[in-house]
Scaffold this motif. Structure first.
Motif, PDB file in Angstrom:
ATOM      1  N   GLY A  58       0.960  -1.067   0.098  1.00 31.66           N
ATOM      2  CA  GLY A  58       0.062  -0.032  -0.072  1.00 31.66           C
ATOM      3  C   GLY A  58       0.844   1.242  -0.144  1.00 31.66           C
ATOM      4  O   GLY A  58       2.070   1.249   0.181  1.00 31.66           O
ATOM      5  N   ILE A  59       0.323   2.430  -0.264  1.00 28.40           N
ATOM      6  CA  ILE A  59       1.046   3.485  -0.427  1.00 28.40           C
ATOM      7  C   ILE A  59       0.094   4.728   0.085  1.00 28.40           C
ATOM      8  O   ILE A  59      -1.134   4.881   0.037  1.00 28.40           O
ATOM      9  CB  ILE A  59       1.543   3.852  -1.692  1.00 28.40           C
ATOM     10  N   GLN A  60       0.646   5.556   1.321  1.00 30.74           N
ATOM     11  CA  GLN A  60       0.098   6.752   1.794  1.00 30.74           C
ATOM     12  C   GLN A  60       0.893   7.919   1.893  1.00 30.74           C
ATOM     13  O   GLN A  60       1.838   7.800   2.567  1.00 30.74           O
ATOM     14  CB  GLN A  60      -0.452   6.455   2.982  1.00 30.74           C
ATOM     15  N   LEU A 102       1.758   7.784  12.011  1.00 21.04           N
ATOM     16  CA  LEU A 102       1.799   6.777  11.515  1.00 21.04           C
ATOM     17  C   LEU A 102       1.404   5.371  12.043  1.00 21.04           C
ATOM     18  O   LEU A 102       1.596   4.349  11.644  1.00 21.04           O
ATOM     19  CB  LEU A 102       3.526   6.444  11.155  1.00 21.04           C
ATOM     20  N   GLU A 103       0.273   5.579  12.620  1.00 17.64           N
ATOM     21  CA  GLU A 103      -0.302   4.593  13.604  1.00 17.64           C
ATOM     22  C   GLU A 103      -0.909   3.879  12.675  1.00 17.64           C
ATOM     23  O   GLU A 103      -1.090   2.579  12.935  1.00 17.64           O
ATOM     24  CB  GLU A 103      -1.208   5.345  14.703  1.00 17.64           C
ATOM     25  N   ALA A 104      -1.752   4.219  11.708  1.00 15.15           N
ATOM     26  CA  ALA A 104      -2.575   3.654  10.452  1.00 15.15           C
ATOM     27  C   ALA A 104      -1.611   2.546   9.819  1.00 15.15           C
ATOM     28  O   ALA A 104      -2.150   1.499   9.406  1.00 15.15           O
ATOM     29  CB  ALA A 104      -3.335   4.554   9.525  1.00 15.15           C
ATOM     30  N   VAL A 105      -0.489   3.038   9.419  1.00 16.71           N
ATOM     31  CA  VAL A 105       0.556   2.289   9.006  1.00 16.71           C
ATOM     32  C   VAL A 105       1.186   1.229   9.446  1.00 16.71           C
ATOM     33  O   VAL A 105       1.097  -0.131   9.277  1.00 16.71           O
ATOM     34  CB  VAL A 105       1.986   3.316   8.424  1.00 16.71           C
ATOM     35  N   VAL A 108       4.694  -1.193   2.808  1.00 15.47           N
ATOM     36  CA  VAL A 108       4.037   0.144   2.765  1.00 15.47           C
ATOM     37  C   VAL A 108       4.969   1.115   2.193  1.00 15.47           C
ATOM     38  O   VAL A 108       6.029   1.352   2.870  1.00 15.47           O
ATOM     39  CB  VAL A 108       3.388   0.632   4.110  1.00 15.47           C
ATOM     40  N   VAL A 109       4.799   2.196   1.230  1.00 14.68           N
ATOM     41  CA  VAL A 109       5.408   3.160   0.933  1.00 14.68           C
ATOM     42  C   VAL A 109       4.732   4.633   1.724  1.00 14.68           C
ATOM     43  O   VAL A 109       3.357   4.685   1.489  1.00 14.68           O
ATOM     44  CB  VAL A 109       5.326   3.752  -0.358  1.00 14.68           C
ATOM     45  N   PRO A 163      -0.681  -6.015  -6.719  1.00 18.89           N
ATOM     46  CA  PRO A 163      -1.618  -4.922  -7.061  1.00 18.89           C
ATOM     47  C   PRO A 163      -1.879  -4.038  -5.646  1.00 18.89           C
ATOM     48  O   PRO A 163      -2.185  -4.581  -4.564  1.00 18.89           O
ATOM     49  CB  PRO A 163      -2.742  -5.627  -7.700  1.00 18.89           C
ATOM     50  N   TYR A 164      -2.081  -2.944  -5.877  1.00 19.94           N
ATOM     51  CA  TYR A 164      -2.693  -2.063  -5.082  1.00 19.94           C
ATOM     52  C   TYR A 164      -3.604  -1.268  -5.605  1.00 19.94           C
ATOM     53  O   TYR A 164      -3.206  -0.335  -6.845  1.00 19.94           O
ATOM     54  CB  TYR A 164      -1.728  -1.235  -4.220  1.00 19.94           C
ATOM     55  N   VAL A 165      -5.080  -1.164  -5.355  1.00 23.04           N
ATOM     56  CA  VAL A 165      -6.037  -0.045  -5.897  1.00 23.04           C
ATOM     57  C   VAL A 165      -6.474   0.974  -4.872  1.00 23.04           C
ATOM     58  O   VAL A 165      -7.013   0.371  -4.041  1.00 23.04           O
ATOM     59  CB  VAL A 165      -7.352  -1.018  -6.600  1.00 23.04           C
ATOM     60  N   THR A 166      -6.498   2.128  -5.194  1.00 23.77           N
ATOM     61  CA  THR A 166      -6.860   3.145  -4.235  1.00 23.77           C
ATOM     62  C   THR A 166      -7.426   4.250  -4.820  1.00 23.77           C
ATOM     63  O   THR A 166      -7.547   4.426  -5.887  1.00 23.77           O
ATOM     64  CB  THR A 166      -5.656   3.483  -3.189  1.00 23.77           C
ATOM     65  N   LYS A 167      -7.963   5.312  -3.929  1.00 23.98           N
ATOM     66  CA  LYS A 167      -8.131   6.620  -4.257  1.00 23.98           C
ATOM     67  C   LYS A 167      -6.976   7.429  -4.592  1.00 23.98           C
ATOM     68  O   LYS A 167      -6.112   7.435  -4.177  1.00 23.98           O
ATOM     69  CB  LYS A 167      -9.085   7.121  -3.341  1.00 23.98           C
ATOM     70  N   VAL A 168      -7.516   8.431  -5.590  1.00 22.54           N
ATOM     71  CA  VAL A 168      -6.134   9.187  -6.179  1.00 22.54           C
ATOM     72  C   VAL A 168      -5.593   9.918  -5.156  1.00 22.54           C
ATOM     73  O   VAL A 168      -4.439  10.280  -5.591  1.00 22.54           O
ATOM     74  CB  VAL A 168      -6.886   9.864  -7.353  1.00 22.54           C
ATOM     75  N   GLY A 169      -6.134  10.406  -4.179  1.00 20.26           N
ATOM     76  CA  GLY A 169      -5.266  11.382  -3.318  1.00 20.26           C
ATOM     77  C   GLY A 169      -4.466  10.688  -2.370  1.00 20.26           C
ATOM     78  O   GLY A 169      -3.451  11.372  -1.708  1.00 20.26           O
ATOM     79  N   LEU A 170      -4.196   9.288  -2.272  1.00 23.28           N
ATOM     80  CA  LEU A 170      -3.351   8.482  -1.685  1.00 23.28           C
ATOM     81  C   LEU A 170      -3.086   8.971  -0.013  1.00 23.28           C
ATOM     82  O   LEU A 170      -2.098   9.325   0.507  1.00 23.28           O
ATOM     83  CB  LEU A 170      -2.055   8.679  -2.227  1.00 23.28           C
ATOM     84  N   ASP A 171      -4.314   9.571   0.496  1.00 18.64           N
ATOM     85  CA  ASP A 171      -4.323   9.935   1.758  1.00 18.64           C
ATOM     86  C   ASP A 171      -5.040   9.214   2.762  1.00 18.64           C
ATOM     87  O   ASP A 171      -5.346   9.605   3.983  1.00 18.64           O
ATOM     88  CB  ASP A 171      -5.102  11.397   1.957  1.00 18.64           C
TER      89      ASP A 171
END
Length: 293
Positions: A35-37, A46-49, A57-58, A279-287
């Motif tokens: 994943g990437i945030q 970084l607690e969610a990470v 994770v990036v 793969p990783y699929v996410t929303k464009v904001g990467l937030d």
């Protein structure tokens, strides 16, 4: 270019790479989810990470206020709240300059310093650079050093395809290969296991020098353009053919697609895994950092 910023055995999806004592390249080979945030960390830092179950994770090397993460925060995020462990990789733009970074100086403008080229009209605050220029490289390597000092396991490098923006420079492609290999040599002189993961520019792997310097690749919009727009069949076929070179070389391919439609998201994960990709699929904001799937 990324969209935001206005036990080491093969595991099934949802499982994680375990022991951090396992050689890092071996951990990378075992990655099944990533994943990437890059923003939206807020007060939880970084607690969610740390709580996530991804194998890799990036994250941006700084918080939402451009303040570097502490070594303790990086270590906790990599260790995980349950001790599950993950590879934690620092996002760095090595082929473009960003005016919101700590290195940016008041008064800089296109042409001053000399390596600062045109501003990207689609991304205000992002500037093309003469990435072959030693002054720019010194600044970029200082960013890399800070990521190494913080304890990151590797770097995910954006704008490696910047050589495509310099058609008037015959050596642009070779210059980028040289630059990436200099990054790799610099990092591994300090941390021999440091991972080098460029984004896009999959075709550079045909250069033996480049192949020897990189460990994996991240690839945007293989199956879906941002957002929810399936890519053309020819683009998909071409991309998948390029990725076969990476797979044959034993280098993982991490794909990043932007979609909100649940059916499309499911389809992308299925197609990517059938092709042997991660793969990783996410929303464009990467937030945000949704759960692995």
């Amino acid at each position: 270019m990324l969209w935001p910023l206005l036990l080491a055995s093969c595991s099934a999806p949802g499982q994680t790479v375990s022991s951090q004592s396992t050689p890092r390249h071996q951990q990378l080979q075992a990655v099944k989810t990533w994943g990437i945030q890059l923003t939206g960390y807020g007060n939880t830092r970084l607690e969610a990470v740390a709580a996530s179950k991804f194998d890799l994770v990036v994250v941006d090397p700084t918080d939402d206020n451009a303040v570097l993460w502490t070594t303790a925060e990086v270590a906790r995020a990599a260790r995980g709240t349950s001790g599950q462990g993950k590879l934690l990789i620092a996002y760095l733009s090595m082929g473009a300059a960003e005016s919101y970074r700590p290195y940016w100086k008041p008064g800089w403008r296109v042409g001053n310093p000399a390596w600062l080229l045109a501003e990207d009209p689609d991304w205000p605050g992002n500037y093309d650079v003469a990435y072959w220029n030693t002054d720019w490289q010194r600044i970029a390597l200082a960013q890399l050093d800070r990521a190494i000092d913080a304890g990151f396991h590797g770097t995910y490098m954006d704008l490696i395809d910047a050589y495509q923006r310099n058609p008037e420079r015959p050596s642009a492609r070779a210059d980028m290969v040289t630059w990436v290999c200099r990054i790799a040599a610099h990092a591994r002189a300090r941390d021999p296991e440091f991972l080098i993961i460029p984004q896009n520019a999959a075709d550079l792997l045909t250069d033996p020098r480049y192949a020897a310097c990189v460990d994996a690749t991240g690839q945007e919009e293989t199956f879906v353009y941002a957002t929810d727009q399936p890519t053309e069949p020819e683009r998909e076929r071409t991309q998948l053919a390029d990725y076969q070179l990476w797979k044959k070389a034993g280098k993982p391919v991490l794909t990043l697609d932007y979609a909100n439609n649940p059916a499309l998201v499911t389809q992308v994960y299925q197609k990517a895994r059938q092709a042997g990709l991660v793969p990783y699929v996410t929303k464009v904001g990467l937030d945000t950092l949704p759960a692995p799937r």
